[in-house]
Design a protein around this motif. Sequence first.
Motif, PDB file in Angstrom:
ATOM      1  N   LEU A 129       0.809  -1.219   0.000  1.00 54.12           N
ATOM      2  CA  LEU A 129       0.000   0.000   0.000  1.00 54.12           C
ATOM      3  C   LEU A 129       0.842   1.269   0.000  1.00 54.12           C
ATOM      4  O   LEU A 129       0.456   2.266  -0.612  1.00 54.12           O
ATOM      5  N   VAL A 130       1.987   1.227   0.684  1.00 55.20           N
ATOM      6  CA  VAL A 130       2.822   2.440   0.743  1.00 55.20           C
ATOM      7  C   VAL A 130       3.945   2.423  -0.298  1.00 55.20           C
ATOM      8  O   VAL A 130       4.742   3.336  -0.370  1.00 55.20           O
ATOM      9  N   GLY A 131       4.014   1.350  -1.106  1.00 57.30           N
ATOM     10  CA  GLY A 131       4.976   1.307  -2.199  1.00 57.30           C
ATOM     11  C   GLY A 131       6.359   0.800  -1.826  1.00 57.30           C
ATOM     12  O   GLY A 131       7.324   1.097  -2.531  1.00 57.30           O
ATOM     13  N   VAL A 132       6.476   0.043  -0.735  1.00 57.22           N
ATOM     14  CA  VAL A 132       7.773  -0.527  -0.366  1.00 57.22           C
ATOM     15  C   VAL A 132       7.962  -1.805  -1.177  1.00 57.22           C
ATOM     16  O   VAL A 132       7.165  -2.739  -1.049  1.00 57.22           O
ATOM     17  N   PRO A 133       9.002  -1.859  -2.024  1.00 65.94           N
ATOM     18  CA  PRO A 133       9.212  -3.053  -2.848  1.00 65.94           C
ATOM     19  C   PRO A 133       9.664  -4.244  -2.006  1.00 65.94           C
ATOM     20  O   PRO A 133      10.504  -4.099  -1.119  1.00 65.94           O
ATOM     21  N   LEU A 134       9.106  -5.406  -2.279  1.00 61.40           N
ATOM     22  CA  LEU A 134       9.471  -6.614  -1.552  1.00 61.40           C
ATOM     23  C   LEU A 134      10.302  -7.546  -2.427  1.00 61.40           C
ATOM     24  O   LEU A 134      11.326  -8.039  -2.010  1.00 61.40           O
ATOM     25  N   PHE A 135       9.868  -7.797  -3.625  1.00 62.76           N
ATOM     26  CA  PHE A 135      10.597  -8.646  -4.545  1.00 62.76           C
ATOM     27  C   PHE A 135      10.747  -7.911  -5.860  1.00 62.76           C
ATOM     28  O   PHE A 135      11.554  -7.019  -5.975  1.00 62.76           O
ATOM     29  N   GLU A 136       9.940  -8.254  -6.806  1.00 59.52           N
ATOM     30  CA  GLU A 136       9.958  -7.613  -8.123  1.00 59.52           C
ATOM     31  C   GLU A 136       8.880  -6.535  -8.167  1.00 59.52           C
ATOM     32  O   GLU A 136       7.765  -6.758  -7.717  1.00 59.52           O
ATOM     33  N   GLN A 137       9.220  -5.394  -8.718  1.00 63.10           N
ATOM     34  CA  GLN A 137       8.228  -4.323  -8.871  1.00 63.10           C
ATOM     35  C   GLN A 137       7.232  -4.652  -9.978  1.00 63.10           C
ATOM     36  O   GLN A 137       6.060  -4.370  -9.861  1.00 63.10           O
ATOM     37  N   ASP A 138       7.738  -5.239 -11.059  1.00 60.13           N
ATOM     38  CA  ASP A 138       6.922  -5.559 -12.220  1.00 60.13           C
ATOM     39  C   ASP A 138       6.152  -6.849 -11.951  1.00 60.13           C
ATOM     40  O   ASP A 138       6.741  -7.881 -11.640  1.00 60.13           O
ATOM     41  N   HIS A 139       4.840  -6.802 -12.092  1.00 59.89           N
ATOM     42  CA  HIS A 139       4.007  -7.973 -11.803  1.00 59.89           C
ATOM     43  C   HIS A 139       4.338  -9.144 -12.727  1.00 59.89           C
ATOM     44  O   HIS A 139       4.287 -10.298 -12.310  1.00 59.89           O
ATOM     45  N   GLN A 140       4.683  -8.860 -13.974  1.00 60.87           N
ATOM     46  CA  GLN A 140       5.022  -9.939 -14.909  1.00 60.87           C
ATOM     47  C   GLN A 140       6.315 -10.630 -14.478  1.00 60.87           C
ATOM     48  O   GLN A 140       6.416 -11.844 -14.516  1.00 60.87           O
ATOM     49  N   ARG A 141       7.303  -9.850 -14.040  1.00 64.02           N
ATOM     50  CA  ARG A 141       8.563 -10.440 -13.570  1.00 64.02           C
ATOM     51  C   ARG A 141       8.343 -11.242 -12.296  1.00 64.02           C
ATOM     52  O   ARG A 141       8.949 -12.291 -12.101  1.00 64.02           O
ATOM     53  N   LEU A 142       7.464 -10.763 -11.435  1.00 65.53           N
ATOM     54  CA  LEU A 142       7.137 -11.502 -10.220  1.00 65.53           C
ATOM     55  C   LEU A 142       6.482 -12.834 -10.581  1.00 65.53           C
ATOM     56  O   LEU A 142       6.846 -13.881 -10.040  1.00 65.53           O
ATOM     57  N   ALA A 143       5.540 -12.814 -11.510  1.00 71.97           N
ATOM     58  CA  ALA A 143       4.870 -14.039 -11.944  1.00 71.97           C
ATOM     59  C   ALA A 143       5.874 -15.008 -12.568  1.00 71.97           C
ATOM     60  O   ALA A 143       5.812 -16.220 -12.326  1.00 71.97           O
ATOM     61  N   THR A 144       6.802 -14.481 -13.347  1.00 72.13           N
ATOM     62  CA  THR A 144       7.841 -15.322 -13.959  1.00 72.13           C
ATOM     63  C   THR A 144       8.725 -15.947 -12.888  1.00 72.13           C
ATOM     64  O   THR A 144       9.063 -17.131 -12.965  1.00 72.13           O
ATOM     65  N   SER A 145       9.093 -15.167 -11.879  1.00 70.52           N
ATOM     66  CA  SER A 145       9.907 -15.692 -10.776  1.00 70.52           C
ATOM     67  C   SER A 145       9.164 -16.790 -10.020  1.00 70.52           C
ATOM     68  O   SER A 145       9.754 -17.802  -9.639  1.00 70.52           O
ATOM     69  N   ILE A 146       7.872 -16.605  -9.813  1.00 69.99           N
ATOM     70  CA  ILE A 146       7.059 -17.620  -9.145  1.00 69.99           C
ATOM     71  C   ILE A 146       7.043 -18.898  -9.975  1.00 69.99           C
ATOM     72  O   ILE A 146       7.272 -19.997  -9.460  1.00 69.99           O
ATOM     73  N   ASP A 147       6.796 -18.767 -11.283  1.00 68.47           N
ATOM     74  CA  ASP A 147       6.748 -19.940 -12.162  1.00 68.47           C
ATOM     75  C   ASP A 147       8.081 -20.676 -12.177  1.00 68.47           C
ATOM     76  O   ASP A 147       8.129 -21.906 -12.105  1.00 68.47           O
ATOM     77  N   LEU A 148       9.178 -19.932 -12.254  1.00 68.56           N
ATOM     78  CA  LEU A 148      10.507 -20.542 -12.277  1.00 68.56           C
ATOM     79  C   LEU A 148      10.786 -21.295 -10.980  1.00 68.56           C
ATOM     80  O   LEU A 148      11.270 -22.428 -10.992  1.00 68.56           O
TER      81      LEU A 148
END
Length: 110
Positions: free
Chosen positions: A68-87
């Motif tokens: 909610l406050v914009g603190v990045p946890l992993f990947e900022q880009d949702h597509q890159r996050l999804a790719t990281s999850i899939d990998l």
Amino acid sequence: MAKLRTYSKYARDAVFLLGQQIRLARKRRKWSEMNLAERAGISRATLQKIEAGEMSPAIGLVFEVASLVGVPLFEQDHQRLATSIDLTQSKIALLPKRISEQAHVVDDDF
């Protein structure tokens, strides 16, 4: 009586840092504690615990507040996050379903 859980210094420091980053981001947005708590659907007391780096709040709540406050946890880009999850899931699928500890033979022949 519940057993007191202990955490490593690294884990405590990481949670404290995340809480401080959330507090900083909240203040930069000029949001009050109550404002952010309402947006996250949590109590002000829970938000205070998160910002103080306490280990008791659920990780999902902490991640939601950070988001909610914009603190990045992993990947900022949702597509890159999804790719990281899939990998990661693909790598997990290649590992055995069960992991059993190897019996260690003790050499006690002195």
